[in-house]
Design an enzyme around this catalytic site. Structure first.
Site, PDB file in Angstrom:
ATOM      1  N   HIS A  92     -14.537   5.492   4.709  1.00 34.29           N
ATOM      2  CA  HIS A  92     -15.980   5.280   4.776  1.00 34.29           C
ATOM      3  C   HIS A  92     -16.610   5.229   3.383  1.00 34.29           C
ATOM      4  O   HIS A  92     -17.430   4.352   3.092  1.00 34.29           O
ATOM      5  CB  HIS A  92     -16.620   6.392   5.599  1.00 34.29           C
ATOM      6  CG  HIS A  92     -18.088   6.207   5.840  1.00 34.29           C
ATOM      7  ND1 HIS A  92     -19.049   6.707   4.978  1.00 34.29           N
ATOM      8  CD2 HIS A  92     -18.770   5.574   6.827  1.00 34.29           C
ATOM      9  CE1 HIS A  92     -20.245   6.406   5.427  1.00 34.29           C
ATOM     10  NE2 HIS A  92     -20.115   5.718   6.554  1.00 34.29           N
ATOM     11  N   HIS A 106      -2.466  20.116   6.269  1.00 32.28           N
ATOM     12  CA  HIS A 106      -3.360  19.036   5.848  1.00 32.28           C
ATOM     13  C   HIS A 106      -2.660  17.687   5.962  1.00 32.28           C
ATOM     14  O   HIS A 106      -1.469  17.572   5.668  1.00 32.28           O
ATOM     15  CB  HIS A 106      -3.846  19.260   4.413  1.00 32.28           C
ATOM     16  CG  HIS A 106      -4.416  20.623   4.171  1.00 32.28           C
ATOM     17  ND1 HIS A 106      -5.639  21.012   4.678  1.00 32.28           N
ATOM     18  CD2 HIS A 106      -3.926  21.700   3.506  1.00 32.28           C
ATOM     19  CE1 HIS A 106      -5.878  22.261   4.322  1.00 32.28           C
ATOM     20  NE2 HIS A 106      -4.857  22.702   3.609  1.00 32.28           N
ATOM     21  N   HIS A 129      -2.792   7.119   4.957  1.00 37.49           N
ATOM     22  CA  HIS A 129      -3.370   5.948   4.283  1.00 37.49           C
ATOM     23  C   HIS A 129      -4.531   5.374   5.091  1.00 37.49           C
ATOM     24  O   HIS A 129      -4.389   5.026   6.269  1.00 37.49           O
ATOM     25  CB  HIS A 129      -2.283   4.892   4.082  1.00 37.49           C
ATOM     26  CG  HIS A 129      -2.797   3.562   3.647  1.00 37.49           C
ATOM     27  ND1 HIS A 129      -3.692   3.411   2.600  1.00 37.49           N
ATOM     28  CD2 HIS A 129      -2.560   2.309   4.113  1.00 37.49           C
ATOM     29  CE1 HIS A 129      -3.966   2.130   2.443  1.00 37.49           C
ATOM     30  NE2 HIS A 129      -3.298   1.435   3.345  1.00 37.49           N
ATOM     31  N   CYS A 185       0.804  -1.226   0.000  1.00 43.79           N
ATOM     32  CA  CYS A 185       0.000   0.000   0.000  1.00 43.79           C
ATOM     33  C   CYS A 185       0.836   1.274   0.000  1.00 43.79           C
ATOM     34  O   CYS A 185       0.294   2.354  -0.241  1.00 43.79           O
ATOM     35  CB  CYS A 185      -0.940  -0.003   1.209  1.00 43.79           C
ATOM     36  SG  CYS A 185      -2.145  -1.348   1.197  1.00 43.79           S
ATOM     37  N   HIS A 203      12.198   1.478   5.464  1.00 41.71           N
ATOM     38  CA  HIS A 203      12.011   0.053   5.158  1.00 41.71           C
ATOM     39  C   HIS A 203      12.495  -0.780   6.345  1.00 41.71           C
ATOM     40  O   HIS A 203      13.636  -0.663   6.773  1.00 41.71           O
ATOM     41  CB  HIS A 203      12.804  -0.322   3.906  1.00 41.71           C
ATOM     42  CG  HIS A 203      12.264  -1.525   3.193  1.00 41.71           C
ATOM     43  ND1 HIS A 203      12.020  -2.724   3.831  1.00 41.71           N
ATOM     44  CD2 HIS A 203      11.902  -1.714   1.889  1.00 41.71           C
ATOM     45  CE1 HIS A 203      11.545  -3.597   2.952  1.00 41.71           C
ATOM     46  NE2 HIS A 203      11.453  -3.010   1.770  1.00 41.71           N
ATOM     47  N   ASN A 214     -10.639   0.762   1.678  1.00 37.83           N
ATOM     48  CA  ASN A 214      -9.179   0.789   1.548  1.00 37.83           C
ATOM     49  C   ASN A 214      -8.836   0.535   0.081  1.00 37.83           C
ATOM     50  O   ASN A 214      -8.920  -0.586  -0.407  1.00 37.83           O
ATOM     51  CB  ASN A 214      -8.567  -0.286   2.447  1.00 37.83           C
ATOM     52  CG  ASN A 214      -7.046  -0.283   2.410  1.00 37.83           C
ATOM     53  OD1 ASN A 214      -6.432   0.259   1.488  1.00 37.83           O
ATOM     54  ND2 ASN A 214      -6.426  -0.879   3.408  1.00 37.83           N
TER      55      ASN A 214
END
Length: 532
Positions: free
Chosen positions: A460, A427, A431, A259, A338, A464
């Site tokens: 919502h 802002h 994710h 992702c 990572h 995802n």
């Protein structure tokens, strides 16, 4: 033992009226125990802070020397009148012959030219698009369960488990799934994968090219990331074939990177733009839902079925200076973390077969803790690059105090100062992995409900959507007309590996609500909703 308990949270869940068994007809409850994210306030590692300051100091020499030179020059010139200044300049230059003056000017012009040619090019985000599927693919949570039941691939226990996950997921009743998940046939076929890929990718790119008025043949760099569907020819080759792009295009297809791959794709596109002047780059981020549908009974593999939904984003980048006026944002920073060297992190999200040889994504029970460690590392490295000087001084002074006085045998442990990231960004686009992750991030980073409003709304409304979720969140902020000139936007994504990546943008103008081509236009007035 106390430390282990601090990482756990409990929740009492009402499971409704028992339909069978000795407790039939009575209300039943269960206690759910979850791991929380590590407390960032007590777990900052100095080496990651040093890494962030190393990034800062690589460019900090200019911040240190230029103000001093300006002050010295100003003090010298300020003490002279205009006539004295010109007389001094004339007297100084009169000592040299014409050849020396010309040589000096030539050297000065050459030095300035080399400086401007060698400095990194500014990377602009001209525009972006998020694919919105058609209404015939829209499902409620109940319809989702009915599709799963209709496929005949799940027993009642598996269906009930997925239903419980959905109830606490933060996902609403207007997300999108491919029709193939309700089929009793095998959905993990190349035909189904290519069909879904064509729908979402071409839908996003058609909208991007229409909005930006850029022709596909004008694109010099193409980067696509899709973690779990990687056919041959690649999806990037599919795009080139569909739009008949030019033959010398630099194309890349990133697979298996989870992702957070959307920001990795941005980083690669940035490097390509730095090496290729006057070029457009397109970054496409997506994931295939139907191809990765898990039909087995392993509960840790059923979780992705409940969360992942259809989605795709397409982003147009440019290094051309003339695009400054029409661009929306300028790229400021990318920080990548990572944790793959650690075995637990490496296997926290792992694709494998279950006992019945069904392929799926296995989610570790330690995922929240592992993800929290990666997020902590990433934001600690990012801090020195983005935080105001006042916050950095407080942070750095606390670390120095700890180094000088906090290592003695009788010294008390020093509580590190955790900067307020709300001072660095206007802002936040985090994710939208799950409601639990967003809740824990809000608690640890002390963010307000408004800071995470875009993330909760995206979860919502669209579920995802993997690596494209951060762009649905930015589209939400634009639809709300919240992004103003000079605002800083922080996009953070995390995923398998385990990786956590951040990108920071600076708005170049006030973003008006678009009249079309925004996935939120038909529902933006319904958000934010209570009970996210």
């Amino acid at each position: 033992m106390a430390r282990e308990q601090d990482l756990l949270s409990t929740e009492i869940v009402n499971r409704g009226i028992e339909s069978s068994g000795p407790d039939a007809g009575s209300m039943t409850f269960s206690v759910r125990v979850r791991r929380r994210l590590p407390d960032f306030v007590h777990s900052v590692k100095l080496k990651y802070v040093k890494l962030g300051y190393h990034y800062l100091m690589n460019h900090g020499i200019y911040l240190a020397t230029i103000p001093v030179l300006v002050l010295v020059f100003g003090a010298e010139v300020g003490s002279l009148s205009r006539e004295e200044l010109w007389r001094k300049i004339w007297d100084s230059t009169a000592r040299y012959d014409l050849a020396s003056v010309v040589a000096f000017l030539a050297l000065f012009v050459f030095t300035v030219s080399v400086y401007f040619m060698s400095r990194p090019r500014s990377i602009y985000l001209v525009d972006f698009a998020c694919f919105k599927p058609t209404d015939d693919l829209k499902v409620t949570k109940e319809q989702f369960i009915e599709l799963a039941r209709k496929s005949g691939k799940f027993d009642e226990a598996s269906l009930e488990f997925q239903k419980r996950i959905l109830q606490s997921s933060g996902i609403g009743d207007e997300t999108y799934v491919p029709k193939s998940i309700g089929s009793p046939e095998n959905t993990a076929t190349m035909k189904e994968g290519r069909a879904e890929a064509s729908t979402v990718i071409f839908g996003a790119l058609d909208e991007l090219f229409e909005k930006s008025h850029v022709r596909p043949k004008d694109v010099g760099v193409l980067v696509l990331n899709c973690s779990l569907f990687n056919p041959t020819p690649s999806l990037s080759a599919m795009i080139i074939n569909h739009y008949k792009m030019r033959g010398n295009i630099l194309s890349f297809n990133l697979g298996g990177m989870g992702c957070s791959a959307g920001i990795i794709a941005l980083d690669l596109a940035r490097d390509m733009l730095q090496a290729n002047p006057s070029t457009y780059a397109v970054v496409v981020s997506t994931e295939m839902v139907g191809y990765n549908w898990y039909p087995g009974k392993d509960r840790s593999m059923l979780i992705p079925n409940c969360y992942f939904r259809m989605g795709c984003s397409a982003v147009l980048l440019s290094n051309r200076r003339r695009d400054y006026r029409r661009a929306k944002y300028r790229l400021e920073h990318i920080v990548r973390t990572h944790k793959g060297a650690d075995d637990r992190s490496f296997r926290s999200i792992y694709q494998e077969e279950d006992s019945e040889k069904f392929k799926g994504i296995k989610i570790s029970k330690d995922l929240v803790e592992i993800g929290g460690d990666a997020i902590k590392t990433n934001i600690t490295t990012l801090g020195p690059l983005v935080l105001p000087l006042s916050e950095q001084l407080l942070f750095f002074s606390t670390l120095v105090w700890k180094l000088l006085f906090g290592n003695g045998a009788n010294s008390q442990p020093t509580k590190p100062y955790i900067p307020d990231y709300k001072l660095a960004f206007e802002h936040f686009c985090v994710h939208a992995a799950s409601k639990t992750v967003l809740d824990e991030l809000q608690r640890n980073l002390k963010l307000s409900d408004k800071n995470l409003e875009a993330s909760r709304a995206a979860l919502h409304r669209f579920g995802n959507t993997s690596s494209s979720s951060i762009w649905y969140e930015l589209a939400y902020l634009e639809a709300k007309e919240r992004v103003k000139r000079g605002d800083r936007v922080w996009q953070m994504a995390f995923g398998s590996g385990f990786k956590c990546n951040s990108v920071v943008w600076k708005s170049l103008r006030k973003i008006r609500r678009p009249s079309n081509s925004n996935p939120w236009l038909d529902c933006i007035d319904r958000y934010p909703q209570g009970g996210f």
